[in-house]
Design an enzyme around this catalytic site. Structure first.
Site, short mmCIF file in Angstrom:
data_model
loop_
_atom_site.label_atom_id
_atom_site.label_comp_id
_atom_site.label_asym_id
_atom_site.label_seq_id
_atom_site.Cartn_x
_atom_site.Cartn_y
_atom_site.Cartn_z
CE LYS A 53 49.54 8.27 70.42
NZ LYS A 53 48.11 8.39 70.09
CB THR B 82 48.81 8.12 66.22
OG1 THR B 82 47.70 8.28 67.10
CG2 THR B 82 48.59 8.88 64.92
NE ARG C 31 79.68 40.83 74.24
CZ ARG C 31 78.90 40.71 73.18
NH1 ARG C 31 77.87 41.52 73.01
NH2 ARG C 31 79.12 39.77 72.27
CD GLN D 254 77.15 38.12 65.04
OE1 GLN D 254 77.60 38.22 66.18
NE2 GLN D 254 76.27 38.99 64.56
CG HIS E 127 71.12 41.39 75.58
ND1 HIS E 127 72.25 41.35 74.80
CD2 HIS E 127 70.07 41.27 74.72
CE1 HIS E 127 71.91 41.22 73.53
NE2 HIS E 127 70.59 41.16 73.45
N1 AZA Z 1 76.65 40.14 68.07
C1 AZA Z 1 77.10 40.16 69.35
O1 AZA Z 1 77.94 39.32 69.73
N2 AZA Z 1 76.64 41.08 70.24
C2 AZA Z 1 75.72 41.99 69.82
C3 AZA Z 1 75.26 41.99 68.51
C4 AZA Z 1 75.74 41.04 67.59
O2 AZA Z 1 75.35 40.97 66.40
N3 AZA Z 1 74.36 43.01 68.39
N4 AZA Z 1 74.30 43.61 69.59
N5 AZA Z 1 75.12 42.99 70.46
#
Ligand code: AZA
Length: 302
Positions: free
Chosen positions: A12, A59, A178, A230, A258
């Site tokens: 379920k 279920t 940014r 990353q 973005h």
């Molecule tokens: N990692 C980011 O932090 N900003 C980005 C990436 C990316 O791989 N690609 N465009 N902008």
């Protein structure tokens, strides 16, 4: 046609459960609202291949069981309650050998009224949920994954992105300042627990890990001058592994939400780019999606 059943599970989904705890001494009430999914595996092949329902725990009965267990046991922590549900099905039905329980806990945060915590009124402060996936397998144990999901964050500066591959496909400019915004999905995978008793032994560790993971995520996001999504997510995962020795791996999945500059110089020469940028256009897509799993290189000292 010659076929065989390669894999099967059933159960379920979307079992919505609310539980209230009333503290008689203080008059304070505490509420939990969850959405539960419970899927079973085992000797159920004939229900698919021979139309034999004798092996099927309906279920509807699975849903009833979840409500009964919620009445009989604490529903917090979700890691422990998920383990209680999973072990129930393995122990009750000898032909069921695995149970997969997912619990989404929704936010009901106590209201502050006239400067004081209100005894019985709550608000949904955001889309964030606390999720668990508990996979109970007979003869193997309890595999538990805990997740923070839907935590929306944004910083208006303190993020850069430069030094990436530049070639004939590249239009993105390098930036040293940014906006960074994402919706956090962070999962930490616990070492295998061998029994329900072991899961129940220290229920507080699950709340402590959730608090640590949330605090690390928010403070790293806020304080770090991010080189990229990353690098920031790796840094977060690394700290969670250091803070919670019983966690083996940490996964992050972060969409890059973005915010584009809007060039307004066509209207009376208005300056709204670079250091003059104040009005931006939030984008719904396409968006970056950055994921990773971070593991230990050596065993943690438990
Ligand atoms: N990692 C980011 O932090 N900003 C980005 C990436 C990316 O791989 N690609 N465009 N902008």
């Amino acid at each position: 046609m010659s076929t065989k059943l390669a894999a099967a599970r059933y159960g379920k989904d979307n079992v919505r459960v609310y539980k209230v705890h009333r503290d008689e001494k203080t008059g304070f009430q505490t509420v939990v609202e969850m959405t539960v999914c419970c899927l079973l595996e085992g000797e159920i092949d004939v229900s698919y291949t021979k139309a034999d329902n004798s092996v099927v725990v309906a279920t509807d009965s699975i849903k009833n069981t979840i409500f009964i267990l919620a009445k009989q046991h604490p529903v917090t922590t979700p890691e422990v309650f998920g383990s209680i549900i999973g072990s129930h099905f393995i122990e009750k039905y000898s032909h069921i050998h695995a149970a997969h329980v997912n619990i989404i806990t929704h936010r009901w945060t106590r209201m502050t009224i006239d400067g004081k915590p209100h005894p019985h009124s709550f608000l949904r402060d955001g889309a964030e949920t606390r999720n668990v996936q508990v996979d109970v397998t007979e003869g193997k144990g309890f595999q538990i994954a805990s997740t923070i999901s839907g935590l929306h964050v944004l910083k208006s500066t303190g993020s850069q992105f430069w030094g990436f591959v530049r070639d004939e496909y590249t239009t993105l400019p390098e930036v040293w300042d940014r906006i960074l915004s994402t919706e956090v999905d962070a999962t930490w995978n616990w070492k295998l627990f061998s029994s329900l008793a072991e899961v129940q032994a220290d229920s507080a560790r699950f709340d402590n890990a959730w608090s640590a993971a949330r605090e690390i995520t928010l403070s790293t996001f806020a304080k770090e001058n991010s080189a990229s999504v990353q690098a920031t997510m790796y840094n977060m995962a690394d700290q969670i592994l250091a803070a919670v020795p019983q966690v083996e791996t940490v996964e992050y999945s972060l969409p890059n939400k973005h915010y584009f500059e809007v060039d307004l110089k066509w209207h009376k020469g208005i300056k709204n780019t670079g250091k003059d940028a104040e009005v931006f256009a939030p984008q719904s897509g396409p968006n970056g999606l950055i994921k990773c799993t971070v593991a230990r290189t050596s065993k943690a000292k438990l």
